[in-house]
Design a protein around this motif. Structure first.
Motif, PDB file in Angstrom:
ATOM      1  N   LEU A   1       4.575 -16.518   7.305  1.00 32.37           N
ATOM      2  CA  LEU A   1       5.449 -16.606   8.694  1.00 32.37           C
ATOM      3  C   LEU A   1       6.557 -16.984   7.923  1.00 32.37           C
ATOM      4  O   LEU A   1       7.565 -16.604   8.423  1.00 32.37           O
ATOM      5  N   ASP A   2       6.793 -18.547   7.420  1.00 26.72           N
ATOM      6  CA  ASP A   2       7.276 -19.519   7.267  1.00 26.72           C
ATOM      7  C   ASP A   2       8.670 -18.998   6.642  1.00 26.72           C
ATOM      8  O   ASP A   2       9.966 -18.434   6.499  1.00 26.72           O
TER       9      ASP A   2
ATOM     10  N   ARG B   1      -1.829 -12.798  13.260  1.00 29.26           N
ATOM     11  CA  ARG B   1      -2.300 -14.416  13.120  1.00 29.26           C
ATOM     12  C   ARG B   1      -2.801 -14.086  14.574  1.00 29.26           C
ATOM     13  O   ARG B   1      -3.702 -15.129  14.551  1.00 29.26           O
TER      14      ARG B   1
ATOM     15  N   ASN C   1       0.277 -17.966   8.501  1.00 29.76           N
ATOM     16  CA  ASN C   1       1.060 -18.937   9.085  1.00 29.76           C
ATOM     17  C   ASN C   1       2.464 -18.974   7.588  1.00 29.76           C
ATOM     18  O   ASN C   1       3.085 -19.524   7.911  1.00 29.76           O
TER      19      ASN C   1
ATOM     20  N   ALA D   1       3.160 -10.752   9.632  1.00 28.41           N
ATOM     21  CA  ALA D   1       1.702 -11.911   9.836  1.00 28.41           C
ATOM     22  C   ALA D   1       2.084 -11.536  11.296  1.00 28.41           C
ATOM     23  O   ALA D   1       1.035 -11.850  11.346  1.00 28.41           O
ATOM     24  N   HIS D   2       2.932 -11.499  12.312  1.00 28.50           N
ATOM     25  CA  HIS D   2       2.948 -11.660  13.263  1.00 28.50           C
ATOM     26  C   HIS D   2       1.501 -10.832  14.253  1.00 28.50           C
ATOM     27  O   HIS D   2       1.191 -11.024  14.593  1.00 28.50           O
TER      28      HIS D   2
ATOM     29  N   LEU E   1       7.301  -9.923   8.256  1.00 26.80           N
ATOM     30  CA  LEU E   1       7.645 -11.045   8.990  1.00 26.80           C
ATOM     31  C   LEU E   1       6.121  -9.962  10.386  1.00 26.80           C
ATOM     32  O   LEU E   1       5.644 -10.539  11.237  1.00 26.80           O
TER      33      LEU E   1
END
Length: 384
Positions: free
Chosen positions: A214-215, A167, A211, A163-164, A160
Protein backbone atom coordinates in the motif's frame (compact mmCIF):
# COMPACT_ATOMS: atom_id res chain seq x y z
CA UNK A 1 42.80 11.60 -39.51
CA UNK A 2 43.69 8.84 -41.97
CA UNK A 3 42.55 9.65 -45.51
CA UNK A 4 40.15 7.44 -47.43
CA UNK A 5 41.10 4.21 -49.23
CA UNK A 6 40.45 4.37 -52.98
CA UNK A 7 40.43 1.79 -55.77
CA UNK A 8 41.34 2.67 -59.37
CA UNK A 9 40.11 0.11 -61.92
CA UNK A 10 41.44 0.75 -65.44
CA UNK A 11 43.17 -1.36 -68.09
CA UNK A 12 45.59 1.46 -68.97
CA UNK A 13 48.65 1.46 -66.74
CA UNK A 14 49.18 5.15 -67.41
CA UNK A 15 45.75 5.99 -65.98
CA UNK A 16 46.28 3.76 -62.95
CA UNK A 17 49.72 5.11 -62.11
CA UNK A 18 48.74 8.68 -62.97
CA UNK A 19 45.85 8.52 -60.51
CA UNK A 20 48.16 7.07 -57.86
CA UNK A 21 50.74 9.86 -58.37
CA UNK A 22 48.05 12.54 -57.97
CA UNK A 23 46.14 11.02 -55.05
CA UNK A 24 48.78 9.51 -52.76
CA UNK A 25 50.58 12.82 -52.08
CA UNK A 26 47.21 14.08 -50.81
CA UNK A 27 47.20 11.31 -48.19
CA UNK A 28 44.81 8.91 -49.90
CA UNK A 29 45.52 5.17 -49.83
CA UNK A 30 45.30 3.96 -53.42
CA UNK A 31 44.94 0.41 -54.71
CA UNK A 32 44.75 -0.41 -58.42
CA UNK A 33 43.27 -3.16 -60.60
CA UNK A 34 43.56 -3.69 -64.35
CA UNK A 35 40.45 -5.83 -64.95
CA UNK A 36 37.14 -6.97 -63.44
CA UNK A 37 38.58 -10.15 -61.93
CA UNK A 38 41.34 -8.33 -60.08
CA UNK A 39 38.93 -5.58 -59.01
CA UNK A 40 36.46 -8.15 -57.63
CA UNK A 41 39.26 -9.76 -55.59
CA UNK A 42 40.33 -6.37 -54.24
CA UNK A 43 36.76 -5.54 -53.25
CA UNK A 44 36.44 -8.84 -51.39
CA UNK A 45 39.59 -8.14 -49.36
CA UNK A 46 39.25 -4.41 -48.60
CA UNK A 47 36.61 -1.76 -47.99
CA UNK A 48 36.83 1.29 -50.23
CA UNK A 49 35.24 4.68 -49.74
CA UNK A 50 35.50 5.53 -53.45
CA UNK A 51 36.10 3.56 -56.67
CA UNK A 52 37.31 5.08 -59.94
CA UNK A 53 35.98 2.62 -62.52
CA UNK A 54 36.81 2.36 -66.25
CA UNK A 55 33.71 1.74 -68.33
CA UNK A 56 35.34 -0.87 -70.62
CA UNK A 57 37.74 -3.54 -69.33
CA UNK A 58 39.39 -6.54 -71.01
CA UNK A 59 37.04 -9.04 -69.31
CA UNK A 60 33.78 -7.07 -69.25
CA UNK A 61 32.05 -3.76 -68.66
CA UNK A 62 33.05 -1.77 -65.62
CA UNK A 63 29.45 -0.60 -65.21
CA UNK A 64 28.49 -4.19 -64.38
CA UNK A 65 30.74 -4.00 -61.30
CA UNK A 66 28.71 -1.20 -59.71
CA UNK A 67 26.07 -3.58 -58.33
CA UNK A 68 28.76 -5.67 -56.64
CA UNK A 69 30.38 -2.57 -55.14
CA UNK A 70 27.06 -1.30 -53.80
CA UNK A 71 26.16 -4.71 -52.32
CA UNK A 72 29.41 -4.69 -50.33
CA UNK A 73 29.01 -1.10 -49.09
CA UNK A 74 26.04 0.97 -50.32
CA UNK A 75 27.89 4.15 -49.31
CA UNK A 76 30.89 3.51 -51.56
CA UNK A 77 31.11 6.28 -54.15
CA UNK A 78 31.65 5.20 -57.78
CA UNK A 79 33.05 7.57 -60.40
CA UNK A 80 33.18 6.32 -63.99
CA UNK A 81 36.32 6.79 -66.13
CA UNK A 82 35.60 6.68 -69.83
CA UNK A 83 36.73 7.84 -73.22
CA UNK A 84 33.30 7.03 -74.65
CA UNK A 85 30.93 9.23 -72.66
CA UNK A 86 27.45 8.90 -74.12
CA UNK A 87 24.03 9.84 -72.81
CA UNK A 88 22.96 6.18 -72.77
CA UNK A 89 26.02 5.16 -70.76
CA UNK A 90 25.53 8.06 -68.33
CA UNK A 91 21.91 7.10 -67.72
CA UNK A 92 22.77 3.43 -67.18
CA UNK A 93 25.65 4.19 -64.82
CA UNK A 94 23.63 6.66 -62.75
CA UNK A 95 20.73 4.21 -62.53
CA UNK A 96 23.12 1.67 -61.09
CA UNK A 97 24.49 4.15 -58.55
CA UNK A 98 27.43 5.95 -60.18
CA UNK A 99 28.16 9.42 -58.81
CA UNK A 100 30.16 11.18 -61.56
CA UNK A 101 32.12 10.82 -64.80
CA UNK A 102 35.72 11.52 -65.71
CA UNK A 103 36.35 11.74 -69.45
CA UNK A 104 39.78 10.69 -70.67
CA UNK A 105 42.15 12.43 -70.72
CA UNK A 106 41.61 14.38 -67.47
CA UNK A 107 43.81 16.66 -65.39
CA UNK A 108 44.97 16.01 -61.84
CA UNK A 109 42.97 19.00 -60.55
CA UNK A 110 39.78 17.53 -62.01
CA UNK A 111 40.56 14.13 -60.49
CA UNK A 112 41.16 15.63 -57.04
CA UNK A 113 37.98 17.70 -57.23
CA UNK A 114 35.92 14.64 -58.23
CA UNK A 115 37.39 12.56 -55.40
CA UNK A 116 36.92 15.25 -52.77
CA UNK A 117 33.33 15.96 -53.81
CA UNK A 118 32.55 12.25 -53.94
CA UNK A 119 33.94 11.63 -50.47
CA UNK A 120 32.08 14.66 -49.11
CA UNK A 121 28.89 13.25 -50.58
CA UNK A 122 29.60 9.93 -48.88
CA UNK A 123 30.19 11.70 -45.57
CA UNK A 124 26.99 13.71 -45.83
CA UNK A 125 24.98 10.61 -46.79
CA UNK A 126 26.28 8.67 -43.78
CA UNK A 127 25.70 11.58 -41.39
CA UNK A 128 22.18 12.11 -42.73
CA UNK A 129 21.38 8.45 -42.20
CA UNK A 130 22.83 8.53 -38.69
CA UNK A 131 20.75 11.60 -37.88
CA UNK A 132 17.62 9.91 -39.22
CA UNK A 133 18.38 6.74 -37.26
CA UNK A 134 19.03 8.77 -34.10
CA UNK A 135 15.72 10.58 -34.53
CA UNK A 136 13.92 7.28 -35.04
CA UNK A 137 15.61 5.83 -31.96
CA UNK A 138 14.69 8.90 -29.92
CA UNK A 139 11.06 8.59 -31.00
CA UNK A 140 11.07 4.88 -30.18
CA UNK A 141 12.62 5.56 -26.77
CA UNK A 142 9.95 8.16 -26.10
CA UNK A 143 7.24 5.67 -27.05
CA UNK A 144 8.86 2.98 -24.89
CA UNK A 145 9.13 5.40 -21.96
CA UNK A 146 5.49 6.39 -22.32
CA UNK A 147 4.45 2.72 -22.45
CA UNK A 148 6.58 1.87 -19.40
CA UNK A 149 5.04 4.76 -17.46
CA UNK A 150 1.56 3.61 -18.46
CA UNK A 151 2.29 0.04 -17.39
CA UNK A 152 3.88 1.24 -14.15
CA UNK A 153 0.79 3.30 -13.33
CA UNK A 154 -1.41 0.32 -14.12
CA UNK A 155 0.75 -1.92 -11.92
CA UNK A 156 0.64 0.58 -9.06
CA UNK A 157 -3.13 0.98 -9.33
CA UNK A 158 -3.58 -2.80 -9.46
CA UNK A 159 -1.24 -3.25 -6.48
CA UNK A 160 -3.13 -0.59 -4.53
CA UNK A 161 -6.48 -2.26 -5.22
CA UNK A 162 -5.27 -5.76 -4.36
CA UNK A 163 -3.53 -4.62 -1.18
CA UNK A 164 -6.63 -2.77 -0.02
CA UNK A 165 -8.74 -5.85 -0.64
CA UNK A 166 -6.28 -8.08 1.21
CA UNK A 167 -5.70 -5.96 4.30
CA UNK A 168 -9.17 -6.31 5.84
CA UNK A 169 -9.43 -10.15 5.68
CA UNK A 170 -5.80 -10.61 6.79
CA UNK A 171 -6.29 -8.30 9.77
CA UNK A 172 -9.56 -10.07 10.63
CA UNK A 173 -7.94 -13.49 10.46
CA UNK A 174 -5.07 -12.29 12.66
CA UNK A 175 -7.56 -10.92 15.20
CA UNK A 176 -9.39 -14.26 15.33
CA UNK A 177 -6.14 -16.17 15.87
CA UNK A 178 -5.19 -13.80 18.70
CA UNK A 179 -8.61 -14.35 20.25
CA UNK A 180 -7.98 -18.10 20.25
CA UNK A 181 -4.50 -17.63 21.71
CA UNK A 182 -5.95 -15.63 24.60
CA UNK A 183 -8.19 -18.58 25.46
CA UNK A 184 -11.36 -16.62 24.82
CA UNK A 185 -12.80 -19.49 22.78
CA UNK A 186 -11.89 -22.30 25.15
CA UNK A 187 -8.83 -23.93 26.60
CA UNK A 188 -6.01 -24.92 24.24
CA UNK A 189 -3.39 -27.62 24.42
CA UNK A 190 0.27 -26.65 24.19
CA UNK A 191 0.53 -28.00 20.62
CA UNK A 192 -2.55 -26.00 19.59
CA UNK A 193 -1.02 -22.84 21.08
CA UNK A 194 2.20 -23.43 19.16
CA UNK A 195 0.33 -23.88 15.89
CA UNK A 196 -1.77 -20.78 16.49
CA UNK A 197 1.32 -18.76 17.45
CA UNK A 198 2.95 -19.70 14.15
CA UNK A 199 -0.25 -18.76 12.33
CA UNK A 200 -0.32 -15.39 14.10
CA UNK A 201 3.32 -14.76 13.14
CA UNK A 202 2.59 -15.58 9.48
CA UNK A 203 -0.40 -13.25 9.53
CA UNK A 204 1.84 -10.50 10.86
CA UNK A 205 4.30 -11.08 8.00
CA UNK A 206 1.47 -11.03 5.48
CA UNK A 207 0.01 -7.87 6.97
CA UNK A 208 3.47 -6.24 6.82
CA UNK A 209 3.70 -7.10 3.13
CA UNK A 210 0.20 -5.74 2.45
CA UNK A 211 1.00 -2.48 4.28
CA UNK A 212 4.30 -2.13 2.40
CA UNK A 213 2.51 -2.69 -0.91
CA UNK A 214 0.00 0.00 0.00
CA UNK A 215 2.79 2.43 0.89
CA UNK A 216 4.70 1.60 -2.30
CA UNK A 217 1.63 2.04 -4.50
CA UNK A 218 0.73 5.29 -2.74
CA UNK A 219 4.30 6.57 -3.20
CA UNK A 220 4.25 5.79 -6.92
CA UNK A 221 0.86 7.34 -7.54
CA UNK A 222 1.68 10.25 -5.19
CA UNK A 223 -1.50 9.76 -3.17
CA UNK A 224 0.23 11.01 -0.04
CA UNK A 225 -1.44 14.32 0.80
CA UNK A 226 -3.17 17.03 -1.15
CA UNK A 227 -0.12 19.30 -1.26
CA UNK A 228 3.31 19.65 0.35
CA UNK A 229 3.69 22.17 3.11
CA UNK A 230 6.17 23.45 5.66
CA UNK A 231 6.48 20.56 8.13
CA UNK A 232 8.26 20.46 11.48
CA UNK A 233 10.62 17.51 11.22
CA UNK A 234 11.18 16.89 14.96
CA UNK A 235 7.62 15.76 15.84
CA UNK A 236 7.62 13.31 12.93
CA UNK A 237 10.93 11.79 14.03
CA UNK A 238 9.87 11.69 17.68
CA UNK A 239 6.70 9.72 16.86
CA UNK A 240 8.66 7.26 14.74
CA UNK A 241 11.32 6.75 17.42
CA UNK A 242 8.67 6.26 20.13
CA UNK A 243 6.82 3.68 18.03
CA UNK A 244 10.09 1.84 17.38
CA UNK A 245 10.92 1.69 21.11
CA UNK A 246 8.40 -1.11 21.74
CA UNK A 247 9.97 -3.44 19.20
CA UNK A 248 13.47 -2.36 20.22
CA UNK A 249 12.73 -2.92 23.92
CA UNK A 250 11.34 -6.38 23.24
CA UNK A 251 14.59 -7.25 21.44
CA UNK A 252 16.88 -5.64 24.00
CA UNK A 253 18.00 -2.93 21.57
CA UNK A 254 18.69 0.59 22.84
CA UNK A 255 17.39 3.60 20.85
CA UNK A 256 19.02 7.00 21.25
CA UNK A 257 17.46 10.13 19.76
CA UNK A 258 19.18 13.50 19.83
CA UNK A 259 19.35 16.80 18.02
CA UNK A 260 15.62 17.34 17.71
CA UNK A 261 16.09 21.03 18.42
CA UNK A 262 18.11 21.25 15.18
CA UNK A 263 15.44 19.67 13.00
CA UNK A 264 13.49 22.78 11.99
CA UNK A 265 11.08 22.84 9.06
CA UNK A 266 11.26 21.21 5.64
CA UNK A 267 8.96 21.46 2.64
CA UNK A 268 7.31 18.05 2.59
CA UNK A 269 4.26 16.03 3.51
CA UNK A 270 3.89 14.40 6.92
CA UNK A 271 3.01 11.07 5.34
CA UNK A 272 5.99 11.28 3.02
CA UNK A 273 8.40 11.99 5.89
CA UNK A 274 6.83 9.24 7.97
CA UNK A 275 7.30 6.71 5.18
CA UNK A 276 10.94 7.70 4.73
CA UNK A 277 12.02 7.53 8.37
CA UNK A 278 9.67 4.79 9.57
CA UNK A 279 11.27 2.43 7.06
CA UNK A 280 14.86 3.52 7.77
CA UNK A 281 14.49 3.42 11.58
CA UNK A 282 12.39 0.27 11.35
CA UNK A 283 15.10 -1.51 9.35
CA UNK A 284 17.77 -0.37 11.81
CA UNK A 285 15.84 -1.88 14.73
CA UNK A 286 14.85 -5.00 12.80
CA UNK A 287 18.40 -5.91 11.76
CA UNK A 288 20.13 -5.04 15.04
CA UNK A 289 20.51 -8.03 17.42
CA UNK A 290 19.89 -8.00 21.17
CA UNK A 291 22.30 -5.80 23.08
CA UNK A 292 22.79 -3.52 20.09
CA UNK A 293 22.10 0.16 19.64
CA UNK A 294 20.26 2.41 17.18
CA UNK A 295 21.02 6.14 17.10
CA UNK A 296 18.88 8.79 15.39
CA UNK A 297 20.56 12.18 15.15
CA UNK A 298 19.40 15.42 13.48
CA UNK A 299 21.61 18.30 12.35
CA UNK A 300 21.32 21.34 10.12
CA UNK A 301 23.95 21.76 7.42
CA UNK A 302 24.19 24.05 4.37
CA UNK A 303 20.46 24.76 4.21
CA UNK A 304 19.53 21.11 4.69
CA UNK A 305 18.11 18.99 7.48
CA UNK A 306 20.46 16.03 7.89
CA UNK A 307 19.14 12.93 9.66
CA UNK A 308 21.63 10.19 10.45
CA UNK A 309 20.37 6.74 11.51
CA UNK A 310 23.16 4.44 12.75
CA UNK A 311 22.90 0.91 14.06
CA UNK A 312 25.16 -1.90 15.24
CA UNK A 313 23.29 -4.50 13.23
CA UNK A 314 24.22 -7.21 10.74
CA UNK A 315 25.37 -4.72 8.09
CA UNK A 316 25.02 -4.81 4.32
CA UNK A 317 27.49 -6.49 1.93
CA UNK A 318 29.35 -4.08 -0.34
CA UNK A 319 27.97 -5.66 -3.52
CA UNK A 320 24.39 -5.16 -2.25
CA UNK A 321 24.70 -1.45 -1.45
CA UNK A 322 24.14 -0.27 -5.02
CA UNK A 323 20.93 -2.31 -5.24
CA UNK A 324 19.31 -0.81 -2.16
CA UNK A 325 16.04 0.73 -3.26
CA UNK A 326 15.17 -1.96 -5.79
CA UNK A 327 11.72 -3.34 -5.14
CA UNK A 328 11.73 -6.62 -3.18
CA UNK A 329 15.53 -6.68 -3.00
CA UNK A 330 17.11 -8.08 0.17
CA UNK A 331 20.81 -8.66 0.75
CA UNK A 332 21.92 -12.29 1.05
CA UNK A 333 22.83 -12.01 4.74
CA UNK A 334 19.35 -10.62 5.45
CA UNK A 335 17.72 -13.52 3.59
CA UNK A 336 19.83 -16.06 5.46
CA UNK A 337 18.94 -14.59 8.85
CA UNK A 338 15.76 -15.50 10.71
CA UNK A 339 14.51 -11.92 10.18
CA UNK A 340 11.53 -11.61 7.86
CA UNK A 341 11.07 -8.68 5.50
CA UNK A 342 9.51 -7.65 2.19
CA UNK A 343 12.45 -5.82 0.62
CA UNK A 344 10.20 -2.81 -0.02
CA UNK A 345 11.19 -0.49 2.83
CA UNK A 346 14.11 1.23 1.11
CA UNK A 347 12.14 1.47 -2.16
CA UNK A 348 9.39 3.35 -0.35
CA UNK A 349 11.91 5.60 1.42
CA UNK A 350 13.77 6.45 -1.80
CA UNK A 351 10.59 7.18 -3.78
CA UNK A 352 9.39 9.65 -1.20
CA UNK A 353 12.83 11.16 -0.72
CA UNK A 354 13.21 11.72 -4.46
CA UNK A 355 9.98 13.74 -4.46
CA UNK A 356 11.48 16.09 -1.88
CA UNK A 357 14.70 16.59 -3.82
CA UNK A 358 16.51 14.86 -0.96
CA UNK A 359 19.53 12.56 -0.95
CA UNK A 360 20.40 9.34 0.81
CA UNK A 361 23.86 7.91 1.52
CA UNK A 362 24.45 4.48 3.00
CA UNK A 363 27.64 3.27 4.65
CA UNK A 364 27.84 -0.24 5.99
CA UNK A 365 30.15 -3.05 7.01
CA UNK A 366 28.97 -6.61 7.45
CA UNK A 367 28.82 -7.51 11.13
CA UNK A 368 29.49 -3.93 12.27
CA UNK A 369 26.33 -2.05 11.41
CA UNK A 370 24.94 0.51 8.97
CA UNK A 371 24.64 4.29 8.83
CA UNK A 372 21.97 5.88 6.63
CA UNK A 373 22.30 9.64 6.11
CA UNK A 374 19.31 11.51 4.71
CA UNK A 375 19.58 15.14 3.57
CA UNK A 376 16.40 17.13 2.90
CA UNK A 377 16.54 20.73 1.62
CA UNK A 378 14.82 23.27 3.83
CA UNK A 379 13.10 24.62 0.74
CA UNK A 380 12.51 21.58 -1.44
CA UNK A 381 11.25 21.46 -5.00
CA UNK A 382 8.47 18.90 -5.02
CA UNK A 383 8.25 16.71 -8.13
CA UNK A 384 4.92 15.22 -9.11
Amino acid sequence: MEKARLLVVDDEQGIREGCRRVLEPEGYQVDVASNLTEATRRLADERYELVLLDVMLPDGRGVDLIETIRSIDPDTVVAIITGYATVELAVEAIQQGAYDFLSKPFKGEVLLLTVRQGLERRHLTIEARRTTEAECQAKQLARDKEEMERLDKFKSAFMLTVAHELRAPVAAAQSLVRTLLRGMAGDLTDSQKQILARMEARHSELLELVNDLLDLAASKTYNLEIAPDRVELAPVLERIVERARDEAGAKGVEIIYRGGENAGEVTATKNGLSMIFANIVGNAVKYTPSGGRVEVEVNSQDGEAVVRVSDTGIGIPKEALERLGEEFFRAENAKQSSITGTGLGMSIARLNLDRLGGKMAVQSEVGHGTTVTVSIPRSASITQ
